[in-house]
Design a protein around this motif. Sequence first.
Motif, PDB file in Angstrom:
ATOM      1  N   LEU A 173       1.596   2.526 -13.405  1.00  0.00           N
ATOM      2  CA  LEU A 173       2.692   2.622 -14.571  1.00  0.00           C
ATOM      3  C   LEU A 173       2.178   2.931 -16.004  1.00  0.00           C
ATOM      4  N   PHE A 174       1.561   2.012 -16.481  1.00  0.00           N
ATOM      5  CA  PHE A 174       0.897   2.184 -17.552  1.00  0.00           C
ATOM      6  C   PHE A 174       0.149   3.298 -17.890  1.00  0.00           C
ATOM      7  N   CYS A 175      -0.879   3.451 -16.793  1.00  0.00           N
ATOM      8  CA  CYS A 175      -1.712   4.684 -16.910  1.00  0.00           C
ATOM      9  C   CYS A 175      -1.019   6.016 -16.706  1.00  0.00           C
ATOM     10  N   ILE A 176      -0.249   6.313 -16.123  1.00  0.00           N
ATOM     11  CA  ILE A 176       0.478   7.337 -15.641  1.00  0.00           C
ATOM     12  C   ILE A 176       1.315   7.821 -17.053  1.00  0.00           C
ATOM     13  N   SER A 177       2.088   6.663 -17.610  1.00  0.00           N
ATOM     14  CA  SER A 177       2.818   6.818 -18.740  1.00  0.00           C
ATOM     15  C   SER A 177       2.059   7.191 -19.841  1.00  0.00           C
ATOM     16  N   GLU A 227       0.812  -1.374   0.120  1.00  0.00           N
ATOM     17  CA  GLU A 227       0.047   0.155  -0.115  1.00  0.00           C
ATOM     18  C   GLU A 227       0.995   1.251  -0.044  1.00  0.00           C
ATOM     19  N   ILE A 228       2.204   1.414   0.882  1.00  0.00           N
ATOM     20  CA  ILE A 228       3.047   2.434   0.836  1.00  0.00           C
ATOM     21  C   ILE A 228       3.612   2.643  -0.580  1.00  0.00           C
ATOM     22  N   ALA A 229       3.845   1.474  -1.316  1.00  0.00           N
ATOM     23  CA  ALA A 229       4.848   1.223  -2.505  1.00  0.00           C
ATOM     24  C   ALA A 229       3.885   1.959  -3.583  1.00  0.00           C
ATOM     25  N   LYS A 230       2.442   1.704  -3.528  1.00  0.00           N
ATOM     26  CA  LYS A 230       1.577   2.317  -4.388  1.00  0.00           C
ATOM     27  C   LYS A 230       1.555   3.961  -4.338  1.00  0.00           C
ATOM     28  N   VAL A 231       1.669   4.498  -3.272  1.00  0.00           N
ATOM     29  CA  VAL A 231       1.655   5.875  -3.161  1.00  0.00           C
ATOM     30  C   VAL A 231       3.158   6.331  -3.541  1.00  0.00           C
ATOM     31  N   ALA A 232       4.099   5.835  -3.092  1.00  0.00           N
ATOM     32  CA  ALA A 232       5.614   6.196  -3.396  1.00  0.00           C
ATOM     33  C   ALA A 232       5.747   6.321  -4.906  1.00  0.00           C
ATOM     34  N   LEU A 233       5.224   5.034  -5.734  1.00  0.00           N
ATOM     35  CA  LEU A 233       5.304   5.129  -6.983  1.00  0.00           C
ATOM     36  C   LEU A 233       4.736   6.324  -7.723  1.00  0.00           C
ATOM     37  N   VAL A 234       3.582   6.400  -7.366  1.00  0.00           N
ATOM     38  CA  VAL A 234       2.697   7.673  -8.051  1.00  0.00           C
ATOM     39  C   VAL A 234       3.671   8.926  -7.728  1.00  0.00           C
ATOM     40  N   PHE A 261      -0.208  15.543 -12.051  1.00  0.00           N
ATOM     41  CA  PHE A 261       0.083  13.833 -12.232  1.00  0.00           C
ATOM     42  C   PHE A 261      -0.144  13.341 -10.579  1.00  0.00           C
ATOM     43  N   ILE A 262       0.148  14.127  -9.807  1.00  0.00           N
ATOM     44  CA  ILE A 262       0.007  13.472  -8.542  1.00  0.00           C
ATOM     45  C   ILE A 262      -1.301  13.174  -8.018  1.00  0.00           C
ATOM     46  N   ALA A 263      -2.327  14.283  -8.316  1.00  0.00           N
ATOM     47  CA  ALA A 263      -3.777  14.213  -8.223  1.00  0.00           C
ATOM     48  C   ALA A 263      -4.260  12.961  -8.924  1.00  0.00           C
ATOM     49  N   PHE A 264      -3.752  13.008 -10.414  1.00  0.00           N
ATOM     50  CA  PHE A 264      -4.406  11.885 -11.149  1.00  0.00           C
ATOM     51  C   PHE A 264      -3.983  10.451 -10.722  1.00  0.00           C
ATOM     52  N   GLY A 265      -2.629  10.251 -10.132  1.00  0.00           N
ATOM     53  CA  GLY A 265      -1.961   8.935  -9.617  1.00  0.00           C
ATOM     54  C   GLY A 265      -2.865   8.576  -8.213  1.00  0.00           C
ATOM     55  N   MET A 266      -3.165   9.855  -7.384  1.00  0.00           N
ATOM     56  CA  MET A 266      -3.997   9.133  -6.255  1.00  0.00           C
ATOM     57  C   MET A 266      -5.208   8.785  -6.366  1.00  0.00           C
ATOM     58  N   VAL A 267      -6.017   9.442  -7.348  1.00  0.00           N
ATOM     59  CA  VAL A 267      -7.357   9.136  -7.838  1.00  0.00           C
ATOM     60  C   VAL A 267      -7.181   7.585  -8.374  1.00  0.00           C
ATOM     61  N   LEU A 268      -6.232   7.330  -9.239  1.00  0.00           N
ATOM     62  CA  LEU A 268      -6.064   5.954  -9.767  1.00  0.00           C
ATOM     63  C   LEU A 268      -5.938   5.045  -8.829  1.00  0.00           C
ATOM     64  N   ILE A 269      -5.170   5.177  -7.966  1.00  0.00           N
ATOM     65  CA  ILE A 269      -4.745   4.122  -6.731  1.00  0.00           C
ATOM     66  C   ILE A 269      -6.421   3.632  -6.327  1.00  0.00           C
ATOM     67  N   LEU A 270      -6.869   4.737  -5.909  1.00  0.00           N
ATOM     68  CA  LEU A 270      -8.322   4.087  -5.175  1.00  0.00           C
ATOM     69  C   LEU A 270      -9.153   3.739  -6.256  1.00  0.00           C
ATOM     70  N   ALA A 271      -9.447   4.152  -7.595  1.00  0.00           N
ATOM     71  CA  ALA A 271     -10.137   3.725  -8.699  1.00  0.00           C
ATOM     72  C   ALA A 271      -9.836   2.429  -9.093  1.00  0.00           C
TER      73      ALA A 271
END
Length: 393
Positions: free
Chosen positions: A191-195, A133-140, A323-333
């Motif tokens: 990675l795929f979605c943010i890339s 769970e921490i790795a997801k946030v760190a990667l984003v 990018f941070i906002a997009f990544g955070m909502v991506l984790i939840l979605a």
Amino acid sequence: MLRLGILSTQGPKEGDPQRVRGEGVDFWLLSVALLLSGLGLVMVLSSTGIMAERFYADKYYFFKRHLVFLLIGLGVMSVAAVIPRQLYLRFTYLWLALAGVLLILTLVSPLGVQAGGATRWLSLGPIMVQPLEIAKVALVLYLASFFSRKQEMIRTFGIGFLPPVCITAMLCLLLLAQPDFGGAAALMLLLFCISFVGGTRLVYLGATSFMALMAGIFLVMSSPYRFRRWFAFLDPFQDAQDVGYQLVQSLYALGSGGWLGAGLGAGKQKLFFLPAAHTDFILAVIGEELGFIGVSVIFILFSVLLWRGLRIARLQDGLQERFIAFGMVLILALGALLNMAVVLGAVPPKGVPMPFLSYGGSSLVMSLLCVGVLLNLSRGAISPGSGRSGVVA
């Protein structure tokens, strides 16, 4: 060149007459997060009372622990919503190092806890931590920093594509060593979605996706148990007493709920029939007790959360913040989507908690942290009508 309107253009500069005052905290997002968290607390009580009374002689055992996790999560969310934004923007590699160290500790230290044939948890005194769970946030945070700084070279292979793939691959290898196939797949999806929205060449993404698919097929074929689990979801009733058991019980729960459900607390599948009823399959309990209407409400709430999160990303002035906002909502979605797919039998059963709803401190606290980051970013969002061009509503 960015592909999505939410991340497409730079906003007005400081002092630009088109710039207007930010909107403040997004109360829609806050309200949805609180509603989902409150419903999760109620459903944890409903799904664990009998089990907790039998094994711990206290039917409120899991409820009380989840309540503590919720209070901690709300505290983390509140802090994340008000701290200086530079803590997200400047300490990217510190977050990444923390995630890597925790993943390594699960494998090499006595703190690692084995359960179900995998070592995915760290025992830190009275609490258990899941480093994934921490790795997801760190990667984003890392990907947001990388794609915002390397926009001019993002379409090159050596500078714009290879570094994020290597970082993600290292985290995935640590997860596969646990083993946690589903966790590694979740990081690859991030990675795929943010890339994709970051402007990476489609040929690079396509080639990487193909290689990841081949690696996944090899991992499935190389393990007889994993092979059986992978194909069991196609027809779980063929082996309803073994690898198909969990999904069969989930479908029974959903099917027996009807439109309005059996009533809160009146479900039967949680009575030692449905494994992980309070964690990965809590949506099945909701379907049985609250029916189609209850499950639909969950879907609607997550849809609102996705809408507000993407809106916050769209209204950010800085590229890294977007990018941070997009990544955070991506984790939840992605967490919600994968959990729904597992419970409904659309993908092979895999341990994916439902954000806000499933029992478990790591998932709940990190989900609320994501909301806190989004609330922080919403406070500095540019109001619609500021004159920004090129933004898709």
